[in-house]
Design a protein around this motif. Structure first.
Motif, short mmCIF file in Angstrom:
data_model
loop_
_atom_site.label_atom_id
_atom_site.label_comp_id
_atom_site.label_asym_id
_atom_site.label_seq_id
_atom_site.Cartn_x
_atom_site.Cartn_y
_atom_site.Cartn_z
N TYR A 16 -29.67 103.63 -81.63
CA TYR A 16 -28.11 104.17 -81.72
C TYR A 16 -27.96 105.55 -81.46
CZ TYR A 16 -29.90 106.12 -86.44
OH TYR A 16 -30.28 107.01 -87.36
N LYS A 17 -26.84 106.20 -82.12
CA LYS A 17 -26.44 107.51 -81.87
C LYS A 17 -26.25 108.29 -83.30
CE LYS A 17 -24.44 107.36 -77.23
NZ LYS A 17 -22.99 107.63 -76.56
N ASP A 31 -23.77 112.21 -81.99
CA ASP A 31 -23.50 111.34 -80.85
C ASP A 31 -24.47 111.56 -79.82
OD1 ASP A 31 -21.36 109.94 -81.86
OD2 ASP A 31 -19.94 111.23 -80.96
N ARG A 86 -19.92 104.72 -78.70
CA ARG A 86 -20.62 104.64 -79.79
C ARG A 86 -20.55 103.27 -80.38
NH1 ARG A 86 -16.45 109.35 -82.08
NH2 ARG A 86 -15.17 107.82 -81.22
N CYS A 132 -19.76 100.79 -83.04
CA CYS A 132 -18.67 100.45 -84.20
C CYS A 132 -18.79 98.97 -84.58
CB CYS A 132 -17.54 101.04 -83.86
SG CYS A 132 -17.16 102.74 -83.40
#
Length: 279
Positions: A54-55, A59, A126, A128
């Motif tokens: 993931y980030k 980011d 990203r 979400c």
């Protein structure tokens, strides 16, 4: 496959470099950091580690051995940890909360709510969350007419009713004619299957069959009468909207329950009111 193409997924990667603050996983061309506190004890170069990608808050692509509560392609119910200017933030078991943008909410959510979501990758690459999960729900449930089921409301429609994910995965609907009471998105419900559609989707009712529900409705009305000093300022001829607002009942259900109380000699219906019979 590029590491970025595994964003939101669990993958097995080799340790290629050890540093003071963790280890790097991947290959000679691409690497991702697994922070030191996530590195399995005794791990060495060449060992394979299963991680989730993931980030982080900056980011940057990062790996974790923590188990996320949801991965790309899944549908899960998550708790709202907080809300902010850009949306809500969901607890998904990782250090960084998962963003649920306002535009991806099917109803306004509050801290502490439980919401059914899936993951997607936004335009900025990203991860979400979205509550728009209708197209991801299954239509092969094992349930039949009159079966009892549990589910979560994930969307509403003024035209159709309340959309429900039975067992958090099967597509179902509480039709508008059955959507009585203070139902809201995020609420978990117990319901009865009233129809299995040809496409496999379920129609649900949160109320019992009328002859079973009548006693419960009559009891609720009796309690309200007692709370209001033995009198309601309207009769069973009131407008359906008022009855629904006051009791969450259809006009027919209200009339059946009032009729039960009347038959039992507990109430009297006057021109503009319903009153408890004085003994």
């Amino acid at each position: 496959m590029a590491l970025t193409e595994n964003l939101g997924k669990k993958v097995s990667l080799k340790i290629v470099k050890q540093v003071d603050f963790g280890v790097y996983l991947g290959n000679s061309q691409e690497k991702v950091l697994l922070p030191k506190k996530q590195v399995p004890k005794g791990a060495e170069n060449g060992d394979t580690v299963e991680v989730f990608l993931y980030k982080d808050s900056s980011d940057r692509l990062i790996a974790t051995t923590n188990e996320p509560k949801i991965t790309l392609g899944e549908i899960k119910a998550l708790k709202v940890a907080d809300t902010g200017k850009i949306g809500a933030f969901l607890d998904w078991g990782l250090e960084k909360d998962l963003l649920l943008p306002f535009r991806e909410q099917t109803a306004k959510v509050r801290k502490g709510d439980e919401v059914l979501v899936s993951l997607y990758i936004d335009k900025s690459d990203r991860l979400c969350a979205t509550m728009k999960v209708y197209d991801m729900l299954r239509q092969d449930s094992p349930y039949q007419k009159d079966d009892r089921v549990e589910g979560i409301i994930y969307d509403t429609s003024d035209n159709f009713g309340m959309f429900v994910a039975v067992d958090d995965c099967f597509s179902a609907l509480i039709p508008k004619r059955e959507a009585f009471g203070a139902l809201r998105v995020g609420e978990r419900i117990h319901a009865r299957v009233i129809r299995v559609r040809e496409d496999g989707k379920l129609d649900l009712a949160v109320r019992e069959k009328s002859f079973l529900q009548m006693d419960a409705d009559a009891g609720m009305i009796w309690e309200r009468l007692e709370e209001n000093g033995g009198k309601l300022p309207f009769t069973d001829k009131a407008e359906p909207e008022r009855i629904k607002a006051e009791f969450g009942l259809s006009k027919n259900a209200f009339k059946r329950a009032v009729g039960r109380l009347l038959k039992e000699g507990k109430i009297v219906i006057r021109e503009k009111s319903i009153e408890i019979c004085k003994r």
